[in-house]
Design an enzyme around this catalytic site. Sequence first.
Site, mmCIF file in Angstrom:
data_model
loop_
_atom_site.group_PDB
_atom_site.id
_atom_site.type_symbol
_atom_site.label_atom_id
_atom_site.label_comp_id
_atom_site.label_asym_id
_atom_site.label_seq_id
_atom_site.Cartn_x
_atom_site.Cartn_y
_atom_site.Cartn_z
ATOM 1 N N ASP A 36 3.152 6.473 -1.219
ATOM 2 C CA ASP A 36 2.849 5.857 -2.511
ATOM 3 C C ASP A 36 3.173 6.855 -3.629
ATOM 4 O O ASP A 36 2.918 8.050 -3.509
ATOM 5 C CB ASP A 36 1.365 5.465 -2.576
ATOM 6 N N ILE A 37 3.750 6.357 -4.704
ATOM 7 C CA ILE A 37 4.164 7.215 -5.819
ATOM 8 C C ILE A 37 2.958 7.763 -6.592
ATOM 9 O O ILE A 37 3.057 8.790 -7.266
ATOM 10 C CB ILE A 37 5.122 6.419 -6.755
ATOM 11 N N ASN A 94 -4.091 -5.684 -1.409
ATOM 12 C CA ASN A 94 -4.542 -6.384 -2.605
ATOM 13 C C ASN A 94 -3.804 -7.712 -2.721
ATOM 14 O O ASN A 94 -2.571 -7.738 -2.755
ATOM 15 C CB ASN A 94 -4.269 -5.519 -3.846
ATOM 16 N N VAL A 103 2.398 -5.128 -7.201
ATOM 17 C CA VAL A 103 3.751 -5.348 -6.664
ATOM 18 C C VAL A 103 3.674 -6.565 -5.740
ATOM 19 O O VAL A 103 2.900 -6.563 -4.768
ATOM 20 C CB VAL A 103 4.272 -4.111 -5.908
ATOM 21 N N HIS A 107 2.175 -5.700 1.104
ATOM 22 C CA HIS A 107 2.075 -4.310 1.556
ATOM 23 C C HIS A 107 0.626 -3.961 1.874
ATOM 24 O O HIS A 107 -0.302 -4.548 1.308
ATOM 25 C CB HIS A 107 2.613 -3.345 0.494
ATOM 26 N N HIS A 109 -1.877 -0.511 2.127
ATOM 27 C CA HIS A 109 -2.060 0.911 1.852
ATOM 28 C C HIS A 109 -2.780 1.539 3.047
ATOM 29 O O HIS A 109 -3.796 1.002 3.495
ATOM 30 C CB HIS A 109 -2.960 1.133 0.631
#
Length: 127
Positions: A36-37, A94, A103, A107, A109
């Site tokens: 993750d950025i 989420n 986004v 996905h 996390h």
Amino acid sequence: MEEGVYDKNNIFAKIIRGEIPAKKVYEDEKVLAFNDIQPAAPVHILVVTKGEYVSFNDFVQKAKAEEVKGFFARIQKIAEEQGLDKNGYRIITNHGSDASQSVFHFHVHIIGGRPLGALIPGDTSHR
Ligand code: DGP
């Protein structure tokens, strides 16, 4: 964005196509995992399907059972490879606005590498 409509130009689609760089952790024909950025912990990996699903709802409703199982089995393997099994880790997905999904490509996390505290910031009920 119209709810439920997959946008092929979302940021994770661009990462999957190699148009935007990412620090890849794992890749096969169905799954990509990368750092993750904006890491929330020492380990913060995003695991994404290569299939075009907007969110958790979309994935569970449209993907075949085998793909759903394979995706979650891969998350477990990645967590294990990162050495997170011993002390624990958290997985988060989420879906939608109340969860602050930002986004719109499904996905999960994987977060770990330190004690993670409350399930939800400010909420002490799960400590
Ligand atoms: P979510 O709120 O669950 O939709 O989280 C999206 C996550 O994606 C957020 O933690 C930041 C991360 N992110 C957004 N843009 C990029 C990017 O360009 N590269 C990487 N590696 N992560 C990104």
